[in-house]
Design a protein around this motif. Structure first.
Motif, mmCIF file in Angstrom:
data_model
loop_
_atom_site.group_PDB
_atom_site.id
_atom_site.type_symbol
_atom_site.label_atom_id
_atom_site.label_comp_id
_atom_site.label_asym_id
_atom_site.label_seq_id
_atom_site.Cartn_x
_atom_site.Cartn_y
_atom_site.Cartn_z
ATOM 1 N N MET A 47 -24.995 81.863 -65.833
ATOM 2 C CA MET A 47 -24.501 80.780 -66.673
ATOM 3 C C MET A 47 -22.998 80.660 -66.461
ATOM 4 O O MET A 47 -22.344 81.618 -66.045
ATOM 5 C CB MET A 47 -24.802 81.034 -68.156
ATOM 6 C CG MET A 47 -24.098 82.234 -68.755
ATOM 7 S SD MET A 47 -24.376 82.437 -70.546
ATOM 8 C CE MET A 47 -23.465 81.017 -71.195
ATOM 9 N N PHE A 48 -22.464 79.467 -66.739
ATOM 10 C CA PHE A 48 -21.023 79.241 -66.660
ATOM 11 C C PHE A 48 -20.520 78.744 -68.010
ATOM 12 O O PHE A 48 -21.218 78.010 -68.713
ATOM 13 C CB PHE A 48 -20.685 78.220 -65.564
ATOM 14 C CG PHE A 48 -20.378 78.851 -64.240
ATOM 15 C CD1 PHE A 48 -19.082 78.891 -63.753
ATOM 16 C CD2 PHE A 48 -21.381 79.433 -63.491
ATOM 17 C CE1 PHE A 48 -18.790 79.495 -62.545
ATOM 18 C CE2 PHE A 48 -21.108 80.040 -62.276
ATOM 19 C CZ PHE A 48 -19.802 80.067 -61.794
ATOM 20 N N THR A 49 -19.301 79.159 -68.359
ATOM 21 C CA THR A 49 -18.715 78.785 -69.637
ATOM 22 C C THR A 49 -17.395 78.042 -69.411
ATOM 23 O O THR A 49 -16.900 77.943 -68.286
ATOM 24 C CB THR A 49 -18.456 80.027 -70.509
ATOM 25 O OG1 THR A 49 -17.408 80.818 -69.911
ATOM 26 C CG2 THR A 49 -19.712 80.874 -70.640
ATOM 27 N N ARG A 50 -16.847 77.547 -70.514
ATOM 28 C CA ARG A 50 -15.569 76.828 -70.470
ATOM 29 C C ARG A 50 -14.894 76.982 -71.828
ATOM 30 O O ARG A 50 -15.579 77.164 -72.844
ATOM 31 C CB ARG A 50 -15.821 75.350 -70.167
ATOM 32 C CG ARG A 50 -14.564 74.509 -69.956
ATOM 33 C CD ARG A 50 -14.945 73.070 -69.635
ATOM 34 N NE ARG A 50 -13.804 72.266 -69.202
ATOM 35 C CZ ARG A 50 -13.898 71.005 -68.797
ATOM 36 N NH1 ARG A 50 -15.078 70.399 -68.775
ATOM 37 N NH2 ARG A 50 -12.816 70.340 -68.418
ATOM 38 N N ASP A 51 -13.577 76.915 -71.857
ATOM 39 C CA ASP A 51 -12.868 76.960 -73.129
ATOM 40 C C ASP A 51 -13.527 75.971 -74.101
ATOM 41 O O ASP A 51 -13.693 74.794 -73.770
ATOM 42 C CB ASP A 51 -11.400 76.580 -72.927
ATOM 43 C CG ASP A 51 -10.641 76.515 -74.241
ATOM 44 O OD1 ASP A 51 -10.048 77.524 -74.628
ATOM 45 O OD2 ASP A 51 -10.667 75.439 -74.882
ATOM 46 N N PRO A 52 -13.944 76.425 -75.292
ATOM 47 C CA PRO A 52 -14.714 75.564 -76.201
ATOM 48 C C PRO A 52 -14.020 74.259 -76.578
ATOM 49 O O PRO A 52 -14.676 73.206 -76.646
ATOM 50 C CB PRO A 52 -14.919 76.459 -77.429
ATOM 51 C CG PRO A 52 -14.887 77.846 -76.882
ATOM 52 C CD PRO A 52 -13.858 77.815 -75.796
ATOM 53 N N PHE A 53 -12.719 74.298 -76.832
ATOM 54 C CA PHE A 53 -12.023 73.067 -77.203
ATOM 55 C C PHE A 53 -11.894 72.130 -76.000
ATOM 56 O O PHE A 53 -12.022 70.907 -76.129
ATOM 57 C CB PHE A 53 -10.645 73.383 -77.780
ATOM 58 C CG PHE A 53 -10.681 73.899 -79.200
ATOM 59 C CD1 PHE A 53 -11.848 73.863 -79.947
ATOM 60 C CD2 PHE A 53 -9.531 74.414 -79.794
ATOM 61 C CE1 PHE A 53 -11.885 74.336 -81.258
ATOM 62 C CE2 PHE A 53 -9.554 74.880 -81.108
ATOM 63 C CZ PHE A 53 -10.734 74.842 -81.835
ATOM 64 N N GLU A 54 -11.631 72.686 -74.829
ATOM 65 C CA GLU A 54 -11.529 71.857 -73.629
ATOM 66 C C GLU A 54 -12.878 71.217 -73.314
ATOM 67 O O GLU A 54 -12.951 70.047 -72.909
ATOM 68 C CB GLU A 54 -11.054 72.707 -72.453
ATOM 69 C CG GLU A 54 -10.728 71.894 -71.205
ATOM 70 C CD GLU A 54 -10.072 72.736 -70.128
ATOM 71 O OE1 GLU A 54 -8.989 73.311 -70.405
ATOM 72 O OE2 GLU A 54 -10.636 72.840 -69.028
ATOM 73 N N ARG A 87 -22.810 71.305 -78.213
ATOM 74 C CA ARG A 87 -23.440 72.426 -78.916
ATOM 75 C C ARG A 87 -22.769 73.723 -78.468
ATOM 76 O O ARG A 87 -22.446 73.881 -77.283
ATOM 77 C CB ARG A 87 -24.929 72.463 -78.585
ATOM 78 C CG ARG A 87 -25.748 73.502 -79.371
ATOM 79 C CD ARG A 87 -27.216 73.394 -78.986
ATOM 80 N NE ARG A 87 -27.719 72.056 -79.268
ATOM 81 C CZ ARG A 87 -28.704 71.463 -78.589
ATOM 82 N NH1 ARG A 87 -29.289 72.091 -77.581
ATOM 83 N NH2 ARG A 87 -29.101 70.246 -78.906
ATOM 84 N N PRO A 88 -22.519 74.670 -79.375
ATOM 85 C CA PRO A 88 -21.921 75.946 -78.952
ATOM 86 C C PRO A 88 -22.687 76.560 -77.786
ATOM 87 O O PRO A 88 -23.923 76.534 -77.744
ATOM 88 C CB PRO A 88 -22.017 76.805 -80.219
ATOM 89 C CG PRO A 88 -21.925 75.808 -81.340
ATOM 90 C CD PRO A 88 -22.690 74.606 -80.848
ATOM 91 N N ILE A 112 -17.884 81.863 -82.455
ATOM 92 C CA ILE A 112 -18.653 82.827 -81.665
ATOM 93 C C ILE A 112 -18.431 82.593 -80.176
ATOM 94 O O ILE A 112 -18.297 83.552 -79.398
ATOM 95 C CB ILE A 112 -20.145 82.749 -82.036
ATOM 96 C CG1 ILE A 112 -20.339 83.242 -83.479
ATOM 97 C CG2 ILE A 112 -20.991 83.578 -81.076
ATOM 98 C CD1 ILE A 112 -21.764 83.148 -83.981
ATOM 99 N N ASP A 113 -18.362 81.339 -79.747
ATOM 100 C CA ASP A 113 -18.064 81.052 -78.338
ATOM 101 C C ASP A 113 -16.702 81.614 -77.939
ATOM 102 O O ASP A 113 -16.551 82.222 -76.873
ATOM 103 C CB ASP A 113 -18.076 79.541 -78.087
ATOM 104 C CG ASP A 113 -19.466 79.004 -77.791
ATOM 105 O OD1 ASP A 113 -20.420 79.805 -77.709
ATOM 106 O OD2 ASP A 113 -19.605 77.770 -77.652
ATOM 107 N N PHE A 114 -15.700 81.388 -78.785
ATOM 108 C CA PHE A 114 -14.362 81.893 -78.481
ATOM 109 C C PHE A 114 -14.380 83.407 -78.301
ATOM 110 O O PHE A 114 -13.743 83.949 -77.393
ATOM 111 C CB PHE A 114 -13.382 81.513 -79.595
ATOM 112 C CG PHE A 114 -12.758 80.160 -79.436
ATOM 113 C CD1 PHE A 114 -11.767 79.940 -78.489
ATOM 114 C CD2 PHE A 114 -13.147 79.099 -80.236
ATOM 115 C CE1 PHE A 114 -11.182 78.695 -78.333
ATOM 116 C CE2 PHE A 114 -12.575 77.841 -80.091
ATOM 117 C CZ PHE A 114 -11.588 77.640 -79.141
ATOM 118 N N SER A 115 -15.107 84.093 -79.169
ATOM 119 C CA SER A 115 -15.157 85.551 -79.113
ATOM 120 C C SER A 115 -16.046 86.047 -77.979
ATOM 121 O O SER A 115 -15.650 86.901 -77.184
ATOM 122 C CB SER A 115 -15.669 86.093 -80.452
ATOM 123 O OG SER A 115 -15.813 87.494 -80.408
#
Length: 316
Positions: free
Chosen positions: A160-167, A226-227, A305-308
């Motif tokens: 899976m790939f993630t990204r800064d939640p606010f961005e 969605r988170p 939770i995403d940030f953490s």
């Protein structure tokens, strides 16, 4: 194939039971990867182990390992299966998933030797590569029988790939609410306009503040914002690879070599809205400055939770 009450395609029988979370362990996959990729493997491997340890810690902190064990159909719908390379990819919208799907389509069609297939001009000329989200050539996990879903999850390499939640949130707003999109106009734009007493026929755009207000009121549940932990459920599905859009070059290079693709095939740079700059840290900051302190606090709570879990706390 039956339809579940959520409207997602689902196979016969109950959802598969996912084993309880255990600490990530070094597996034979890592040995395979280290043998295949001749770059700075140690640094990349350490970053992967660090990401998984932080993820595990967050799962335990928020008690996310003790929830229902069965695979959520919304999660199974976001998981794409590549039998040819034994890969399962969780598609996180606005975190580079479209271009990864284009790579996986080439893998599925055994076309990886055509290293220029993912050049921007060639993508523009290919209806399949342009409309990558609607192609039937990439199969979702939810389309498999329940017991086979569990077997695939246990035996395939999961990423899976993630990204800064606010961005990611700002990127979703710019893509889905500032451009003509009939589905999003009906589901989200018109309800927001109605709530703020704007004419539905007006060309006036929904503002970022209005968009955020609707999200905070939980009136706009959509996979694009969605988170991420709810999209992929990494507290019960043990992902072998956790990539980040912020380290895309390093992560993609290692992954592509481990897939055994030719050296000339790279992660594509294709962008749908070519005349606009990509959503980045500066653009995100400009949008966040339009919000009140209370709105930002509420947004952080929504994506806490995403940030953490994905170690973006230092970005705040």
């Amino acid at each position: 194939m039956q339809r579940s009450s959520t409207g997602l395609g689902q196979s016969d029988g109950p959802a598969p039971v996912i084993p309880q979370l255990v600490l990530y362990e070094r597996s034979s996959w890592w040995i395979f990867f280290l043998r295949q990729y001749n770059g700075p493997t140690q640094t990349w491997e350490i970053s992967q182990m660090q990401r998984k340890l932080i993820l595990n810690s967050t799962c335990m902190k928020y008690n996310l390992t003790n929830q229902a064990k069965r695979l959520n159909p919304h999660v199974a719908y976001q998981l794409f299966v590549m039998p040819s390379h034994k890969i399962i990819f969780c598609s996180v919208p606005k975190a580079g998933c479209s271009n990864w799907k284009r790579i996986f389509l080439l893998l599925a069609m055994n076309m990886t030797n055509e290293t220029n297939a993912l050049d921007n001009e060639n993508i523009n000329r290919s209806s399949v590569l342009m409309n990558i989200h609607s192609t039937p050539l990439l199969r979702r996990l939810i389309s498999y029988p329940s017991m086979q879903q569990l077997e695939l999850l246990n035996n395939y390499t999961k990423m899976m790939f993630t990204r800064d939640p606010f961005e990611r949130l700002v990127s979703a707003y710019r893509d889905k609410l500032l451009h003509v999109n009939p589905a999003y106009t009906e589901r989200f734009i018109n309800p927001i306009k109605a709530a703020f007493q704007k004419s539905l026929t007006s060309e006036e755009k929904v503002t970022f503040q209005e968009f955020v207000n609707f999200i905070l009121q939980e009136k706009m549940n959509d996979v694009h914002w969605r988170p991420m932990y709810k999209v992929c459920d990494p507290c019960r599905i043990r992902y072998d690879i956790i990539g980040k859009l912020e380290t895309l070059n390093q992560d993609a290079a290692g992954l592509l070599r481990s897939f055994g693709v030719p050296e000339g095939l790279h992660y594509p740079t294709f962008k749908k809205h070519k005349t606009e700059p990509r959503t980045n840290e500066q653009i995100t900051k400009e949008y966040l400055e339009k919000l009140s302190e209370k709105q930002i606090e509420q947004l952080f709570k929504l994506y806490e939770i995403d940030f953490s879990m994905f170690n973006y706390l230092s970005n705040i």
